[in-house]
Design a protein around this motif. Sequence first.
Motif, PDB file in Angstrom:
ATOM      1  N   LEU A   2      35.465   5.938  37.552  1.00 24.74           N
ATOM      2  CA  LEU A   2      34.729   6.896  38.376  1.00 24.74           C
ATOM      3  C   LEU A   2      33.905   7.877  37.544  1.00 24.74           C
ATOM      4  CD1 LEU A   2      34.239   7.606  41.312  1.00 24.74           C
ATOM      5  CD2 LEU A   2      36.188   9.165  41.198  1.00 24.74           C
ATOM      6  N   SER A   3      34.448   8.324  36.413  1.00 25.33           N
ATOM      7  CA  SER A   3      33.694   9.273  35.577  1.00 25.33           C
ATOM      8  C   SER A   3      32.423   8.629  35.016  1.00 25.33           C
ATOM      9  CB  SER A   3      34.564   9.804  34.442  1.00 25.33           C
ATOM     10  OG  SER A   3      34.917   8.762  33.558  1.00 25.33           O
ATOM     11  N   ASP A   4      32.486   7.329  34.694  1.00 26.64           N
ATOM     12  CA  ASP A   4      31.288   6.627  34.227  1.00 26.64           C
ATOM     13  C   ASP A   4      30.239   6.567  35.322  1.00 26.64           C
ATOM     14  OD1 ASP A   4      32.454   6.221  31.776  1.00 26.64           O
ATOM     15  OD2 ASP A   4      33.063   4.155  32.207  1.00 26.64           O
ATOM     16  N   TYR A   5      30.672   6.354  36.544  1.00 28.66           N
ATOM     17  CA  TYR A   5      29.743   6.310  37.679  1.00 28.66           C
ATOM     18  C   TYR A   5      28.984   7.625  37.785  1.00 28.66           C
ATOM     19  CZ  TYR A   5      28.090   6.383  42.485  1.00 28.66           C
ATOM     20  OH  TYR A   5      27.307   6.501  43.602  1.00 28.66           O
ATOM     21  N   PHE A   6      29.707   8.732  37.677  1.00 23.61           N
ATOM     22  CA  PHE A   6      29.057  10.041  37.795  1.00 23.61           C
ATOM     23  C   PHE A   6      28.153  10.329  36.599  1.00 23.61           C
ATOM     24  CE2 PHE A   6      32.663  10.817  40.742  1.00 23.61           C
ATOM     25  CZ  PHE A   6      31.895  11.062  41.867  1.00 23.61           C
ATOM     26  N   ARG A   7      28.528   9.869  35.419  1.00 26.81           N
ATOM     27  CA  ARG A   7      27.673  10.042  34.242  1.00 26.81           C
ATOM     28  C   ARG A   7      26.388   9.238  34.399  1.00 26.81           C
ATOM     29  NH1 ARG A   7      31.467   8.625  29.399  1.00 26.81           N
ATOM     30  NH2 ARG A   7      29.567   8.870  28.216  1.00 26.81           N
ATOM     31  N   ILE A   8      26.487   8.035  34.935  1.00 28.95           N
ATOM     32  CA  ILE A   8      25.301   7.202  35.171  1.00 28.95           C
ATOM     33  C   ILE A   8      24.394   7.867  36.198  1.00 28.95           C
ATOM     34  CG2 ILE A   8      24.500   5.015  36.142  1.00 28.95           C
ATOM     35  CD1 ILE A   8      27.095   3.769  34.894  1.00 28.95           C
ATOM     36  N   LYS A   9      24.978   8.303  37.309  1.00 29.33           N
ATOM     37  CA  LYS A   9      24.179   8.953  38.359  1.00 29.33           C
ATOM     38  C   LYS A   9      23.531  10.233  37.844  1.00 29.33           C
ATOM     39  CE  LYS A   9      24.452   6.242  41.860  1.00 29.33           C
ATOM     40  NZ  LYS A   9      23.252   5.583  42.365  1.00 29.33           N
ATOM     41  N   ASN A  10      24.259  11.000  37.031  1.00 35.41           N
ATOM     42  CA  ASN A  10      23.713  12.232  36.483  1.00 35.41           C
ATOM     43  C   ASN A  10      22.545  11.936  35.543  1.00 35.41           C
ATOM     44  OD1 ASN A  10      23.739  15.109  36.033  1.00 35.41           O
ATOM     45  ND2 ASN A  10      24.573  14.649  34.017  1.00 35.41           N
ATOM     46  N   SER A  11      22.693  10.930  34.687  1.00 37.23           N
ATOM     47  CA  SER A  11      21.607  10.559  33.778  1.00 37.23           C
ATOM     48  C   SER A  11      20.383  10.068  34.548  1.00 37.23           C
ATOM     49  CB  SER A  11      22.080   9.475  32.805  1.00 37.23           C
ATOM     50  OG  SER A  11      23.052   9.983  31.934  1.00 37.23           O
ATOM     51  N   LEU A  12      20.626   9.340  35.626  1.00 39.64           N
ATOM     52  CA  LEU A  12      19.534   8.860  36.470  1.00 39.64           C
ATOM     53  C   LEU A  12      18.756  10.022  37.078  1.00 39.64           C
ATOM     54  CD1 LEU A  12      18.008   6.541  37.850  1.00 39.64           C
ATOM     55  CD2 LEU A  12      19.764   6.569  39.619  1.00 39.64           C
ATOM     56  N   LYS A  13      19.471  11.006  37.602  1.00 38.23           N
ATOM     57  CA  LYS A  13      18.806  12.177  38.186  1.00 38.23           C
ATOM     58  C   LYS A  13      18.050  12.969  37.119  1.00 38.23           C
ATOM     59  CE  LYS A  13      21.709  12.934  42.214  1.00 38.23           C
ATOM     60  NZ  LYS A  13      20.744  12.634  43.235  1.00 38.23           N
ATOM     61  N   GLU A  14      18.655  13.124  35.942  1.00 41.63           N
ATOM     62  CA  GLU A  14      17.975  13.824  34.851  1.00 41.63           C
ATOM     63  C   GLU A  14      16.682  13.123  34.473  1.00 41.63           C
ATOM     64  OE1 GLU A  14      20.206  15.016  31.321  1.00 41.63           O
ATOM     65  OE2 GLU A  14      22.039  14.805  32.501  1.00 41.63           O
ATOM     66  N   LEU A  15      16.739  11.810  34.376  1.00 46.02           N
ATOM     67  CA  LEU A  15      15.552  11.034  34.020  1.00 46.02           C
ATOM     68  C   LEU A  15      14.460  11.200  35.075  1.00 46.02           C
ATOM     69  CD1 LEU A  15      14.140   8.984  32.179  1.00 46.02           C
ATOM     70  CD2 LEU A  15      15.276   7.175  33.477  1.00 46.02           C
ATOM     71  N   GLN A  16      14.835  11.141  36.336  1.00 48.14           N
ATOM     72  CA  GLN A  16      13.855  11.276  37.418  1.00 48.14           C
ATOM     73  C   GLN A  16      13.203  12.656  37.402  1.00 48.14           C
ATOM     74  OE1 GLN A  16      16.452  10.254  40.686  1.00 48.14           O
ATOM     75  NE2 GLN A  16      15.735   8.142  40.727  1.00 48.14           N
ATOM     76  N   VAL A  17      14.006  13.696  37.239  1.00 48.65           N
ATOM     77  CA  VAL A  17      13.470  15.066  37.203  1.00 48.65           C
ATOM     78  C   VAL A  17      12.561  15.244  35.989  1.00 48.65           C
ATOM     79  CG1 VAL A  17      14.119  17.487  36.862  1.00 48.65           C
ATOM     80  CG2 VAL A  17      15.333  16.093  38.545  1.00 48.65           C
ATOM     81  N   LEU A  18      12.988  14.717  34.862  1.00 53.25           N
ATOM     82  CA  LEU A  18      12.213  14.822  33.625  1.00 53.25           C
ATOM     83  C   LEU A  18      10.852  14.144  33.769  1.00 53.25           C
ATOM     84  CD1 LEU A  18      12.668  15.917  30.743  1.00 53.25           C
ATOM     85  CD2 LEU A  18      13.494  13.646  30.137  1.00 53.25           C
ATOM     86  N   MET A  19      10.845  12.926  34.258  1.00 53.03           N
ATOM     87  CA  MET A  19       9.594  12.183  34.386  1.00 53.03           C
ATOM     88  C   MET A  19       8.692  12.798  35.449  1.00 53.03           C
ATOM     89  SD  MET A  19       9.582   9.958  32.018  1.00 53.03           S
ATOM     90  CE  MET A  19       8.293   8.802  32.453  1.00 53.03           C
ATOM     91  N   ARG A  20       9.260  13.230  36.546  1.00 54.27           N
ATOM     92  CA  ARG A  20       8.461  13.830  37.606  1.00 54.27           C
ATOM     93  C   ARG A  20       7.870  15.165  37.165  1.00 54.27           C
ATOM     94  NH1 ARG A  20      12.245  14.642  41.391  1.00 54.27           N
ATOM     95  NH2 ARG A  20      12.314  12.437  41.860  1.00 54.27           N
ATOM     96  N   GLY A  21       8.655  15.962  36.455  1.00 53.95           N
ATOM     97  CA  GLY A  21       8.220  17.303  36.075  1.00 53.95           C
ATOM     98  C   GLY A  21       7.289  17.350  34.881  1.00 53.95           C
ATOM     99  N   TYR A  22       7.510  16.485  33.911  1.00 54.95           N
ATOM    100  CA  TYR A  22       6.760  16.564  32.660  1.00 54.95           C
ATOM    101  C   TYR A  22       5.736  15.447  32.468  1.00 54.95           C
ATOM    102  CZ  TYR A  22       9.966  20.150  30.919  1.00 54.95           C
ATOM    103  OH  TYR A  22      10.682  21.299  30.748  1.00 54.95           O
ATOM    104  N   VAL A  23       5.918  14.331  33.133  1.00 56.00           N
ATOM    105  CA  VAL A  23       5.047  13.173  32.904  1.00 56.00           C
ATOM    106  C   VAL A  23       4.427  12.733  34.235  1.00 56.00           C
ATOM    107  CG1 VAL A  23       4.906  10.916  31.764  1.00 56.00           C
ATOM    108  CG2 VAL A  23       6.678  12.506  31.082  1.00 56.00           C
TER     109      VAL A  23
END
Length: 100
Positions: A2-23
């Motif tokens: 379960l902790s891996d699932y949340f780490r994956i989902k968190n990284s996915l959200k970070e990537l989306q916010v990063l790309m949307r905001g900066y690129v």
Amino acid sequence: MLSDYFRIKNSLKELQVLMRGYVGIVRSNTRLKITKAKLDIIYNEVEKLYKTSKITTTLCELRNMVTIAYLIINQSLERKESKGGYFNTDNSTKQVCELV
């Protein structure tokens, strides 16, 4: 796990916010370089997960999206003209002068 699932989902959200905001549609070389540095952190996290966790579709998709993000950022840094649907503010002055 379960902790891996949340780490994956968190990284996915970070990537989306990063790309949307900066690129997004309007870019600058400074923001692209900041994004690349932050993307390195996400990349290391994803690679660690890939080596230690059970391989899932979501993890593979995240890994692929990180690779695509690197390709987009590197291409944007190399391009010296604004073309198509994207605009780099660092290269705009020269192009506007050429149009006039």
